[in-house]
Write a protein that holds these residues in place. Sequence first.
Motif, PDB file in Angstrom:
ATOM      1  N   UNK A  12      -4.768   9.286  36.797  1.00  0.00           N
ATOM      2  CA  UNK A  12      -5.574   9.162  35.810  1.00  0.00           C
ATOM      3  C   UNK A  12      -5.624   7.773  35.170  1.00  0.00           C
ATOM      4  N   UNK A  13      -6.456   7.482  34.357  1.00  0.00           N
ATOM      5  CA  UNK A  13      -6.873   6.332  33.833  1.00  0.00           C
ATOM      6  C   UNK A  13      -6.958   5.033  34.836  1.00  0.00           C
ATOM      7  N   UNK A  24      -4.555  -0.190  38.785  1.00  0.00           N
ATOM      8  CA  UNK A  24      -3.294   0.487  38.094  1.00  0.00           C
ATOM      9  C   UNK A  24      -3.853   1.777  37.524  1.00  0.00           C
ATOM     10  N   UNK A  25      -2.986   2.673  37.538  1.00  0.00           N
ATOM     11  CA  UNK A  25      -3.416   4.080  37.156  1.00  0.00           C
ATOM     12  C   UNK A  25      -1.920   4.683  36.780  1.00  0.00           C
ATOM     13  N   UNK A  26      -2.039   6.000  36.040  1.00  0.00           N
ATOM     14  CA  UNK A  26      -1.295   6.787  35.374  1.00  0.00           C
ATOM     15  C   UNK A  26      -1.193   7.756  36.645  1.00  0.00           C
ATOM     16  N   UNK A  60       6.691   3.102  39.193  1.00  0.00           N
ATOM     17  CA  UNK A  60       7.668   3.032  38.108  1.00  0.00           C
ATOM     18  C   UNK A  60       7.450   4.133  36.836  1.00  0.00           C
ATOM     19  N   UNK A  61       8.517   4.111  35.883  1.00  0.00           N
ATOM     20  CA  UNK A  61       8.396   4.842  34.862  1.00  0.00           C
ATOM     21  C   UNK A  61       8.197   6.336  34.944  1.00  0.00           C
ATOM     22  N   UNK A  62       8.809   7.098  35.915  1.00  0.00           N
ATOM     23  CA  UNK A  62       8.491   8.631  36.031  1.00  0.00           C
ATOM     24  C   UNK A  62       9.415   9.502  35.186  1.00  0.00           C
ATOM     25  N   UNK A  63       8.853  10.393  34.547  1.00  0.00           N
ATOM     26  CA  UNK A  63       9.640  11.163  33.492  1.00  0.00           C
ATOM     27  C   UNK A  63       9.172  12.612  33.999  1.00  0.00           C
ATOM     28  N   UNK A  72       5.235  12.586  35.470  1.00  0.00           N
ATOM     29  CA  UNK A  72       4.066  11.601  35.063  1.00  0.00           C
ATOM     30  C   UNK A  72       4.831  10.235  35.205  1.00  0.00           C
ATOM     31  N   UNK A  73       3.944   9.394  35.746  1.00  0.00           N
ATOM     32  CA  UNK A  73       4.656   8.053  35.759  1.00  0.00           C
ATOM     33  C   UNK A  73       3.245   6.886  35.929  1.00  0.00           C
ATOM     34  N   UNK A  74       3.770   5.771  36.410  1.00  0.00           N
ATOM     35  CA  UNK A  74       2.739   4.739  36.638  1.00  0.00           C
ATOM     36  C   UNK A  74       2.633   4.032  37.916  1.00  0.00           C
ATOM     37  N   UNK A  75       1.631   3.664  38.484  1.00  0.00           N
ATOM     38  CA  UNK A  75       1.562   3.118  39.915  1.00  0.00           C
ATOM     39  C   UNK A  75       0.590   1.907  39.801  1.00  0.00           C
ATOM     40  N   UNK A  76       1.095   0.833  40.730  1.00  0.00           N
ATOM     41  CA  UNK A  76       0.383  -0.230  40.868  1.00  0.00           C
ATOM     42  C   UNK A  76      -0.124  -0.422  42.249  1.00  0.00           C
TER      43      UNK A  76
END
Lengths: 136, 383
Positions: A12-13, A24-26, A60-63, A72-76
């Motif tokens: 997403x995004x 970068x995306x969610x 990173x940032x997975x919850x 949900x987390x972020x990836x680059x």
Amino acid sequence: MADSAPVTLRTRKFITNRLLARRQFVLDVLHPSRPNVSKEELSEKLAAMYKTDKKRVVTFGFRTAFGGGRSTGFALIYDDEESQKKFEPKYRLVRSGLATKVEKPSRKLRKERKNRSKKFRGTQKIKGADAAKKGK
Amino acid sequence: MSSPDAAVDTQQVCKLLDDMKSSMVSARETIQSLKEKGPSYLETKDGISLLSLKHQVLLSYLQSLLLVSTRRAIGHSLSSRDRPIEPFSNPERSARGTDLGDMVDHMIEGRVVLEKVKVLEGRMRYQIEKLVKASQQKEKSDASDVINDPLAFRPNPHNLLDANDDEEAEEGLTRDSTNTDGIYHPPRVAPMPYVPQTSAKTKRQQRAPIPTSLASVLHADGSMPHVESTSGLGNTPSLNHTSSRAKYLKHLSEFEEDQFGRVMMSKKDARRRVRDEEALALGGGLSGLGEEGKGGGRRRGGAGGWEDEFGDVLRDVGRGSSHSLGGDGYEELRQRGKRGGVLERSRENKKRGSDSLVIDGEVPQKRKKSRFETERKGIKSKR
């Protein structure tokens, strides 16, 4: 390691960040009967999806949402290694293996040594600080 | 052609011709009346009124629909378009072509306009209804029927102005007559008790809380489609995510997604966040920092909106069983006969004195002296 259940990745995004040479995306991960998906596995899957090297992908940032099954987390995804080394923060480079962790004595120790060396002048600083420490 | 058929046909033809003639006459009459009203009636200098816009748009929509269906029957393709060069946002755009695709575009435009007009009309509905009623009333009722006239009791601001002027004039007159001696006379005001406003909390408490059945109306948007909750529970306030904590958590998650990173939180905050998100996921029931839940206090409701939705039923269920232990109403009497515990007995003894005979239960016993008391007595005797 065989997957017990299929893992679904949704992005997403999605933003192509030309300034930092990355995409970068969610990332939404659906893993119905598994507790959690590891970051290495996720970067492998994303590398396959976006046809890049798996070392360029950073997650990173997975919850995990309550009830399990979804996180949900972020990836680059960086374009090349130099831009990754330039723009990524140190701790993430250490995580992906592109940099080594700098081992420093603890902050308190460093400050104590500095304060002890304040009592001396010039080359005596080095000798004085160590001597005081040993004497202690 | 046989003669009876011929007769029927001619009759039908004559009837049709007569119908056509009468309809043409009526159309001509309406056109004549329009011509007489003059160009001022059809002036569009200030724009078309909303209500007449609806007729025009609907009429052109019907025309386009008819054309599309007939042309399609002939065999024209729906995608043939004759687009004008300018983009849609340009107000000086030239008119569309007359191909089928343009007709379809025209219909789409008309439909969007009609939907928007409907929303606007919904907003003005009250005023329109009042005007229509007023015009109808003037035809039916007489001038004496003031109560039914909806425009009769509108406020008259001129009355207020006149009252102020009179009061000032009167005060001026009195002042001139009595205050010539130069002494200051304070204005005569009726005494009122002073009620100090203690804090913002009391202000919030004094304002009556919004009834829960109407709380959802505040957030209901008529133009948005009606949303059904997946859990099946109703319109309790916690489920509407109106608690400030729920709104904060939602805002936080949106912020994190926008900022592309997690927010730094202390362990306590992080644990609290996880706990609150669990509670929300199970169906609501969060209360904010300053808010009180329905029972008052944070952890009363248990998981989800259980207490909110079924609170009154659950409270009824527990009422009978917590009455009495045995269930026959004689429990209190039975408890009276029993010997009290050590604490109760010591309290009784303190009141009566340490040496007196104590009657507990049926048998009077001499009270056993503890070591402390014997020593105390010993000290006194030594001296």
